[in-house]
Scaffold this active site. Structure first.
Site, PDB file in Angstrom:
ATOM      1  N   SER A 261      22.814 -18.956   6.999  1.00  0.00           N
ATOM      2  CA  SER A 261      23.462 -18.158   5.410  1.00  0.00           C
ATOM      3  C   SER A 261      23.322 -19.003   4.168  1.00  0.00           C
ATOM      4  CB  SER A 261      25.472 -18.164   5.094  1.00  0.00           C
ATOM      5  OG  SER A 261      25.524 -20.302   6.300  1.00  0.00           O
TER       6      SER A 261
ATOM      7  N   LYS B 114      22.687  -8.962   3.501  1.00  0.00           N
ATOM      8  CA  LYS B 114      24.408  -8.727   3.878  1.00  0.00           C
ATOM      9  C   LYS B 114      24.440  -6.955   3.094  1.00  0.00           C
ATOM     10  CE  LYS B 114      26.133 -12.045   5.647  1.00  0.00           C
ATOM     11  NZ  LYS B 114      26.045 -12.693   7.384  1.00  0.00           N
TER      12      LYS B 114
ATOM     13  N   LEU C  30      23.859 -21.055  19.464  1.00  0.00           N
ATOM     14  CA  LEU C  30      24.579 -23.028  18.656  1.00  0.00           C
ATOM     15  C   LEU C  30      22.991 -22.792  17.934  1.00  0.00           C
ATOM     16  CD1 LEU C  30      25.916 -23.968  22.073  1.00  0.00           C
ATOM     17  CD2 LEU C  30      27.079 -23.707  20.458  1.00  0.00           C
TER      18      LEU C  30
ATOM     19  N   GLY D 149      20.055 -19.471  -9.220  1.00  0.00           N
ATOM     20  CA  GLY D 149      20.164 -18.287  -8.762  1.00  0.00           C
ATOM     21  C   GLY D 149      21.701 -18.329  -8.228  1.00  0.00           C
ATOM     22  N   ASP D 150      21.707 -19.301  -8.940  1.00  0.00           N
ATOM     23  CA  ASP D 150      24.136 -19.451  -8.919  1.00  0.00           C
ATOM     24  C   ASP D 150      24.253 -19.006 -10.317  1.00  0.00           C
ATOM     25  OD1 ASP D 150      24.451 -20.727  -6.969  1.00  0.00           O
ATOM     26  OD2 ASP D 150      24.367 -22.402  -8.118  1.00  0.00           O
TER      27      ASP D 150
ATOM     28  N   TYR E 148      18.957 -13.383   1.026  1.00  0.00           N
ATOM     29  CA  TYR E 148      21.153 -13.617   2.007  1.00  0.00           C
ATOM     30  C   TYR E 148      21.445 -13.007   1.018  1.00  0.00           C
ATOM     31  CZ  TYR E 148      24.825 -14.871   3.162  1.00  0.00           C
ATOM     32  OH  TYR E 148      26.627 -15.329   3.585  1.00  0.00           O
TER      33      TYR E 148
ATOM     34  N   LEU F 290      30.208 -26.996  -2.220  1.00  0.00           N
ATOM     35  CA  LEU F 290      30.140 -28.332  -2.675  1.00  0.00           C
ATOM     36  C   LEU F 290      31.395 -29.324  -1.923  1.00  0.00           C
ATOM     37  CD1 LEU F 290      30.915 -29.442  -5.530  1.00  0.00           C
ATOM     38  CD2 LEU F 290      32.469 -27.642  -5.989  1.00  0.00           C
TER      39      LEU F 290
ATOM     40  N   SER G 296      29.795 -10.669   2.011  1.00  0.00           N
ATOM     41  CA  SER G 296      29.067 -11.907   1.113  1.00  0.00           C
ATOM     42  C   SER G 296      29.538 -11.000  -0.356  1.00  0.00           C
ATOM     43  CB  SER G 296      28.477 -13.138   1.738  1.00  0.00           C
ATOM     44  OG  SER G 296      27.678 -13.579   0.130  1.00  0.00           O
TER      45      SER G 296
HETATM   46  N1  UDP Z   1      27.617 -27.041  -6.613  1.00  0.00           N
HETATM   47  C1  UDP Z   1      27.053 -28.335  -7.219  1.00  0.00           C
HETATM   48  N2  UDP Z   1      26.945 -29.443  -6.471  1.00  0.00           N
HETATM   49  C2  UDP Z   1      27.002 -29.637  -4.801  1.00  0.00           C
HETATM   50  C3  UDP Z   1      26.637 -28.101  -4.266  1.00  0.00           C
HETATM   51  C4  UDP Z   1      26.868 -26.634  -5.176  1.00  0.00           C
HETATM   52  O1  UDP Z   1      27.482 -28.383  -8.371  1.00  0.00           O
HETATM   53  O2  UDP Z   1      25.948 -30.224  -4.751  1.00  0.00           O
HETATM   54  C5  UDP Z   1      28.391 -26.605  -7.502  1.00  0.00           C
HETATM   55  C6  UDP Z   1      27.078 -24.539  -7.209  1.00  0.00           C
HETATM   56  O3  UDP Z   1      25.806 -24.728  -8.160  1.00  0.00           O
HETATM   57  C7  UDP Z   1      28.059 -23.265  -7.236  1.00  0.00           C
HETATM   58  C8  UDP Z   1      29.567 -24.644  -6.810  1.00  0.00           C
HETATM   59  O4  UDP Z   1      29.246 -25.416  -6.625  1.00  0.00           O
HETATM   60  O5  UDP Z   1      27.959 -23.502  -8.588  1.00  0.00           O
HETATM   61  C9  UDP Z   1      29.914 -23.791  -5.436  1.00  0.00           C
HETATM   62  O6  UDP Z   1      28.353 -23.547  -4.254  1.00  0.00           O
HETATM   63  P1  UDP Z   1      28.385 -23.213  -3.277  1.00  0.00           P
HETATM   64  O7  UDP Z   1      27.173 -24.063  -2.623  1.00  0.00           O
HETATM   65  O8  UDP Z   1      29.893 -24.587  -2.061  1.00  0.00           O
HETATM   66  O9  UDP Z   1      28.933 -21.964  -2.461  1.00  0.00           O
HETATM   67  P2  UDP Z   1      28.188 -20.729  -2.857  1.00  0.00           P
HETATM   68  O10 UDP Z   1      29.037 -20.450  -4.467  1.00  0.00           O
HETATM   69  O11 UDP Z   1      26.594 -21.212  -3.840  1.00  0.00           O
HETATM   70  O12 UDP Z   1      28.261 -19.879  -2.284  1.00  0.00           O
END
Ligand code: UDP
Length: 322
Positions: free
Chosen positions: A77, A145, A33, A284-285, A141, A190, A117
């Site tokens: 995560s 994985k 939890l 990192g995106d 992270y 997002l 992932s």
């Molecule tokens: N993203 C965004 N604004 C937010 C949250 C996420 O623009 O407030 C973008 C983020 O940069 C990525 C996409 O939305 O390109 C999905 O992000 P999320 O965190 O949902 O999942 P991830 O792809 O990181 O696992």
């Protein structure tokens, strides 16, 4: 057959529990939890509160229950947090999994389904991403994985522990009956953030980066409805029961949507307009992550049944209830 769902009080785990029960499996939940939530614990499952970091706590579950297979959802995560505090991720995700696998082996359970992932791939060279694509995680992270996938491969060779690793792309949506859904604290994903903005809980949704080399400059992701994700777990369980073989599958819908497209879809489905701010990239995106589903379609006969409309509608139904 009795299934142990580790992390069964979390977003994805709770929906797995519900669907397993519906398919007549007996379910035992193990969860500390810490990120899971008491209100997501299914009343038709047996619940053990415990921490994977304490070997005796997880071991006890196997002593008390005749477990046939394990689904392992429990992990920290948040990609960004893992970059700032890798130790937290390595200790929890790796040590916790090692204790779980030790208990699994000591009790002669030979089947495990692991939540891996898309982050194991890092920035892909090409999309859609196939299972064999190069693996260069860009966050601790993702590294955890990938390490666990490798541990499971070695445990199969040495001890005959059979596993299916499912590499999630972007899990999204909620239980279509509105009983289970996302309750992260803090929320970083997002779709829930956009919907919280529509609800008026947040002033604006920030777009992280508008200068990516994509059709509209924003990141593209492959969103998969959490119920489709769970149906893949149930297919994986059938596969382990029938084939007694380890496998790794990418798990996505093969469709990519940009951040702007997600925001537009949420505006359309909620009927609410809200403020959107364009900001810097998030570290990192990767620009574009889309799964190839060829292998899972071929070997498990799985395919997604829900589209982005279903995802946003179910997520909105859940969000309004919170
Ligand atoms: N993203 C965004 N604004 C937010 C949250 C996420 O623009 O407030 C973008 C983020 O940069 C990525 C996409 O939305 O390109 C999905 O992000 P999320 O965190 O949902 O999942 P991830 O792809 O990181 O696992």
């Amino acid at each position: 057959m009795k299934i142990l769902v580790v992390g069964g009080a979390g977003y994805i785990g709770s929906i797995a529990v519900k669907n397993l029960i519906r398919q007549n499996y007996e379910v035992v939940i193990f969860d500390n939890l810490s990120t899971g939530n008491e209100c997501l614990i299914n009343k038709d499952a047996k619940f053990f509160r415990g921490d994977l970091l304490d070997f005796n706590e997880i071991s006890q579950v196997f002593k008390n229950e005749k477990i046939g297979a394990v689904m392992h959802f429990a992990a920290f995560s948040q990609v960004g947090e893992s970059v700032k505090n890798p130790q937290k991720y390595f200790i929890n995700n790796i040590s916790g999994s090692l204790n779980l696998f030790k208990a699994v082996l000591e009790n002669d359970v030979k089947k495990i389904i692991f939540s891996s992932s898309a982050s194991i791939f890092g920035e892909p060279k090409t999309v859609p991403i196939i299972e064999e694509a190069e693996k260069n995680p860009t966050s601790p992270y993702g590294t955890t994985k990938l390490m666990i996938e490798n541990i499971l491969s070695d445990y199969d060779k040495a001890y005959g522990l059979k596993s299916v690793c499912l590499r999630y792309f972007n899990a999204a949506g909620a239980d279509s009956e509105g009983k289970f859904g996302e309750m992260h604290d803090p929320e970083t994903h997002l779709i829930p953030l956009v919907l919280k903005t529509a609800k008026g809980e947040r002033d604006a949704i920030k777009i992280f980066g508008t200068d990516y080399k994509t059709k509209d400059g924003t990141c593209i992701r492959d969103y998969i409805h959490v119920e489709d994700l769970i149906s893949a777990h149930i297919s994986a369980l059938d596969f382990l029961n029938k084939e007694n073989k380890s496998e790794k599958f990418n798990l996505g819908s093969e469709k990519g949507y940009s951040v702007r497209e997600i925001i537009e879809k949420c505006k359309k489905i909620t009927g609410i307009n809200f403020k959107v701010e364009e900001t810097e990239r998030r570290a990192g995106d990767p620009a574009k992550l889309i799964a190839s589903s060829e292998k899972i379609k071929k070997k498990l006969g799985w395919k997604p049944t829900k589209n982005l409309d279903n995802i946003v509608k179910d997520a909105w139904k859940w969000e309004k209830k919170m």
